[in-house]
Design a protein around this motif. Structure first.
Motif, PDB file in Angstrom:
ATOM      1  N   LYS A   1       6.890  -4.003  20.431  1.00  0.00           N
ATOM      2  CA  LYS A   1       5.693  -4.232  19.629  1.00  0.00           C
ATOM      3  C   LYS A   1       5.411  -3.038  18.729  1.00  0.00           C
ATOM      4  CE  LYS A   1       2.110  -6.571  18.302  1.00  0.00           C
ATOM      5  NZ  LYS A   1       2.297  -7.778  17.470  1.00  0.00           N
ATOM      6  N   ALA A   2       5.604  -1.835  19.271  1.00  0.00           N
ATOM      7  CA  ALA A   2       5.359  -0.629  18.478  1.00  0.00           C
ATOM      8  C   ALA A   2       6.310  -0.548  17.294  1.00  0.00           C
ATOM      9  CB  ALA A   2       5.513   0.613  19.366  1.00  0.00           C
ATOM     10  N   LEU A   3       7.578  -0.880  17.507  1.00  0.00           N
ATOM     11  CA  LEU A   3       8.541  -0.850  16.416  1.00  0.00           C
ATOM     12  C   LEU A   3       8.212  -1.918  15.377  1.00  0.00           C
ATOM     13  CD1 LEU A   3      11.084   0.235  15.107  1.00  0.00           C
ATOM     14  CD2 LEU A   3      12.433  -1.281  16.581  1.00  0.00           C
ATOM     15  N   GLU A   4       7.821  -3.088  15.833  1.00  0.00           N
ATOM     16  CA  GLU A   4       7.453  -4.159  14.909  1.00  0.00           C
ATOM     17  C   GLU A   4       6.279  -3.736  14.031  1.00  0.00           C
ATOM     18  OE1 GLU A   4       6.508  -8.937  15.103  1.00  0.00           O
ATOM     19  OE2 GLU A   4       5.704  -7.633  16.670  1.00  0.00           O
ATOM     20  N   LEU A   5       5.259  -3.123  14.625  1.00  0.00           N
ATOM     21  CA  LEU A   5       4.098  -2.680  13.860  1.00  0.00           C
ATOM     22  C   LEU A   5       4.478  -1.617  12.841  1.00  0.00           C
ATOM     23  CD1 LEU A   5       1.358  -2.536  16.652  1.00  0.00           C
ATOM     24  CD2 LEU A   5       1.505  -4.152  14.749  1.00  0.00           C
ATOM     25  N   PHE A   6       5.392  -0.722  13.235  1.00  0.00           N
ATOM     26  CA  PHE A   6       5.823   0.308  12.298  1.00  0.00           C
ATOM     27  C   PHE A   6       6.578  -0.306  11.127  1.00  0.00           C
ATOM     28  CE2 PHE A   6       9.073   3.349  10.838  1.00  0.00           C
ATOM     29  CZ  PHE A   6       8.234   4.314  10.306  1.00  0.00           C
ATOM     30  N   LEU A   7       7.443  -1.276  11.412  1.00  0.00           N
ATOM     31  CA  LEU A   7       8.190  -1.928  10.341  1.00  0.00           C
ATOM     32  C   LEU A   7       7.258  -2.629   9.360  1.00  0.00           C
ATOM     33  CD1 LEU A   7      11.178  -3.504  12.318  1.00  0.00           C
ATOM     34  CD2 LEU A   7      11.217  -1.446  10.905  1.00  0.00           C
ATOM     35  N   LEU A   8       6.208  -3.223   9.872  1.00  0.00           N
ATOM     36  CA  LEU A   8       5.284  -3.974   9.028  1.00  0.00           C
ATOM     37  C   LEU A   8       4.318  -3.081   8.258  1.00  0.00           C
ATOM     38  CD1 LEU A   8       4.387  -6.922  11.433  1.00  0.00           C
ATOM     39  CD2 LEU A   8       5.733  -7.077   9.334  1.00  0.00           C
ATOM     40  N   ASN A   9       3.889  -1.973   8.889  1.00  0.00           N
ATOM     41  CA  ASN A   9       2.794  -1.196   8.313  1.00  0.00           C
ATOM     42  C   ASN A   9       3.106   0.276   8.057  1.00  0.00           C
ATOM     43  OD1 ASN A   9       0.983  -3.489   8.609  1.00  0.00           O
ATOM     44  ND2 ASN A   9       0.972  -3.026  10.802  1.00  0.00           N
ATOM     45  N   GLY A  10       4.211   0.772   8.584  1.00  0.00           N
ATOM     46  CA  GLY A  10       4.455   2.213   8.513  1.00  0.00           C
ATOM     47  C   GLY A  10       5.475   2.666   7.497  1.00  0.00           C
ATOM     48  N   LEU A  11       6.078   1.733   6.775  1.00  0.00           N
ATOM     49  CA  LEU A  11       7.117   2.094   5.812  1.00  0.00           C
ATOM     50  C   LEU A  11       6.562   2.035   4.395  1.00  0.00           C
ATOM     51  CD1 LEU A  11      10.070   0.057   7.351  1.00  0.00           C
ATOM     52  CD2 LEU A  11       9.774   2.546   7.408  1.00  0.00           C
ATOM     53  N   ASP A  12       6.755   3.098   3.653  1.00  0.00           N
ATOM     54  CA  ASP A  12       6.264   3.157   2.278  1.00  0.00           C
ATOM     55  C   ASP A  12       7.365   2.737   1.311  1.00  0.00           C
ATOM     56  OD1 ASP A  12       3.754   4.148   3.021  1.00  0.00           O
ATOM     57  OD2 ASP A  12       4.532   6.206   3.095  1.00  0.00           O
ATOM     58  N   ARG A  13       7.001   1.900   0.355  1.00  0.00           N
ATOM     59  CA  ARG A  13       7.954   1.463  -0.659  1.00  0.00           C
ATOM     60  C   ARG A  13       8.399   2.628  -1.530  1.00  0.00           C
ATOM     61  NH1 ARG A  13       4.794  -3.288  -3.595  1.00  0.00           N
ATOM     62  NH2 ARG A  13       6.416  -2.866  -5.140  1.00  0.00           N
ATOM     63  N   ALA A  14       9.622   2.541  -2.027  1.00  0.00           N
ATOM     64  CA  ALA A  14      10.113   3.552  -2.959  1.00  0.00           C
ATOM     65  C   ALA A  14       9.233   3.558  -4.202  1.00  0.00           C
ATOM     66  CB  ALA A  14      11.556   3.249  -3.337  1.00  0.00           C
ATOM     67  N   PRO A  15       8.827   4.724  -4.675  1.00  0.00           N
ATOM     68  CA  PRO A  15       7.962   4.784  -5.857  1.00  0.00           C
ATOM     69  C   PRO A  15       8.598   4.076  -7.058  1.00  0.00           C
ATOM     70  CG  PRO A  15       8.125   6.931  -4.805  1.00  0.00           C
ATOM     71  CD  PRO A  15       9.145   6.054  -4.144  1.00  0.00           C
ATOM     72  N   ASN A  16       7.798   3.271  -7.730  1.00  0.00           N
ATOM     73  CA  ASN A  16       8.278   2.556  -8.910  1.00  0.00           C
ATOM     74  C   ASN A  16       7.730   3.258 -10.151  1.00  0.00           C
ATOM     75  OD1 ASN A  16       8.864   0.755 -10.993  1.00  0.00           O
ATOM     76  ND2 ASN A  16       8.562  -1.046  -9.704  1.00  0.00           N
ATOM     77  N   PRO A  17       8.603   3.722 -11.042  1.00  0.00           N
ATOM     78  CA  PRO A  17       8.117   4.414 -12.245  1.00  0.00           C
ATOM     79  C   PRO A  17       7.169   3.563 -13.078  1.00  0.00           C
ATOM     80  CG  PRO A  17      10.488   4.709 -11.986  1.00  0.00           C
ATOM     81  CD  PRO A  17      10.073   3.685 -10.973  1.00  0.00           C
ATOM     82  N   ALA A  18       7.260   2.237 -12.935  1.00  0.00           N
ATOM     83  CA  ALA A  18       6.406   1.352 -13.731  1.00  0.00           C
ATOM     84  C   ALA A  18       5.060   1.079 -13.074  1.00  0.00           C
ATOM     85  CB  ALA A  18       7.120   0.022 -13.977  1.00  0.00           C
ATOM     86  N   ALA A  19       4.881   1.517 -11.843  1.00  0.00           N
ATOM     87  CA  ALA A  19       3.653   1.207 -11.110  1.00  0.00           C
ATOM     88  C   ALA A  19       2.437   1.820 -11.792  1.00  0.00           C
ATOM     89  CB  ALA A  19       3.763   1.711  -9.675  1.00  0.00           C
ATOM     90  N   GLY A  20       1.378   1.023 -11.907  1.00  0.00           N
ATOM     91  CA  GLY A  20       0.123   1.508 -12.471  1.00  0.00           C
ATOM     92  C   GLY A  20       0.112   1.638 -13.973  1.00  0.00           C
ATOM     93  N   LYS A  21       1.196   1.243 -14.629  1.00  0.00           N
ATOM     94  CA  LYS A  21       1.269   1.341 -16.082  1.00  0.00           C
ATOM     95  C   LYS A  21       1.182  -0.053 -16.703  1.00  0.00           C
ATOM     96  CE  LYS A  21       4.269   5.432 -15.918  1.00  0.00           C
ATOM     97  NZ  LYS A  21       5.582   5.993 -16.335  1.00  0.00           N
TER      98      LYS A  21
END
Length: 232
Positions: free
Chosen positions: A89-109
Motif C-alpha cells: 500500500k505504501a509503494l502504491e501511494l508513493f507511485l500515485l502521489n510521490g513522483l514528480d513529472r519531468a519539468p516541461n519547458p512549455a508549462a505555464g506559458k
C-alpha cells in the motif's frame, strides 16, 4: 516507506538477488528508454510520474485494472518474493502521489501559434486524437489495434534486454495495446510499446491510417500537432 521501497535495490521482496529496484528502470518516476524482451513480447519501459492516477487499466496490454495488481506482476517478473500488504500500500501511494513529472519547458506559458493550430487539429473529431486520448488523463482506458506489432521482430534501434524470467519472446499478431497517456511526451521518447518510434513524427508516420485519421495532414499540420503534444 513507499519512497524507500521504490529506491531499495537490495530487497529480495522486490527483485531476485537485489538486481533491481523500481527506480532502476523508472528513475525519478521517468523511464530508462530501454526495451525489455518479455514472454509477451518487446516492451518499452513506460514513464510513471503523473501518468498513473485515473489512467487504469495498466501495462501496455491493459490487463490490470488495479495498480496494485500490476505492481505484483512486475515484482513477480523481477523475481521478487512479494511485498507485505502494508508495504504494498505504501509503494502504491508513493507511485500515485510521490513522483514528480519531468519539468516541461512549455508549462505555464501561452501556447505558441503552432501549438494553437495543433490544438485545433488534436480536438478535431475528423482527426480523432482526442477520442482516445481524452483529457485530463489523455487516455480512454481502452485497448486498440494500431498496427505497430510488425516492429516486434527488431525494428527498434533502442537497446533491448531480457527481463528476469523471460525465456522467450512471442510473436504478436493482431495485438491490441492500452491507450497510453500523452502526459509528459516531451520527455518520454522513444515511443510505442516497443520503442520503435524515435520521434513523434515517426509515430504519426507509422500510425497514419490506424491511430485516428492523420493520413491527410501535410507536413506543416503534423508539425503543428506535435507542437501541441509537446506541451502536455
Amino acid at each position: 516507506v513507499g519512497r524507500r521501497l521504490f529506491h531499495w535495490t537490495a530487497n529480495p521482496k522486490l527483485a531476485k538477488s537485489g538486481r533491481f529496484a523500481c527506480a532502476s528502470c523508472h528513475f525519478e518516476g521517468s523511464e530508462d528508454k530501454q526495451v525489455w524482451h518479455t514472454a509477451e513480447g518487446p516492451r518499452q519501459t513506460p514513464a510513471l510520474a503523473g501518468r498513473l492516477a485515473g489512467t487504469q487499466p495498466f501495462n501496455w496490454k491493459g490487463t490490470e485494472g488495479e495498480l496494485v495488481g500490476n505492481m505484483r506482476n512486475t515484482i513477480e517478473r523481477m523475481g521478487g518474493h512479494g511485498l507485505t500488504g502494508q508495504d504494498e500500500k505504501a509503494l502504491e501511494l508513493f507511485l500515485l502521489n510521490g513522483l514528480d513529472r519531468a519539468p516541461n519547458p512549455a508549462a505555464g506559458k501561452p501556447l505558441s501559434e503552432a501549438a494553437k493550430r495543433g490544438q485545433q487539429i488534436f480536438f478535431d473529431p475528423l482527426v480523432g486524437c482526442a477520442s482516445c486520448h481524452t483529457p485530463p488523463t489523455f487516455t480512454d482506458g481502452k485497448q486498440h489495434q494500431i498496427g505497430t506489432v510488425s516492429s516486434a521482430t527488431g525494428g527498434s534501434s533502442v537497446a533491448t534486454h531480457c527481463s528476469p524470467g523471460a525465456a522467450s519472446t512471442q510473436v504478436e499478431e493482431d495485438a491490441v495495446f492500452d491507450t497510453p497517456s500523452l502526459i509528459g511526451l516531451h520527455a518520454t521518447a522513444p515511443y510505442l510499446h516497443d520503442g520503435s518510434a524515435q520521434t513523434l513524427h515517426d509515430v504519426l508516420e507509422r500510425t497514419a491510417g490506424t491511430m485516428g485519421n492523420t493520413s491527410h495532414l501535410d507536413g506543416n499540420q503534423r508539425a503543428d500537432l506535435i507542437a501541441f503534444l509537446l506541451t502536455l
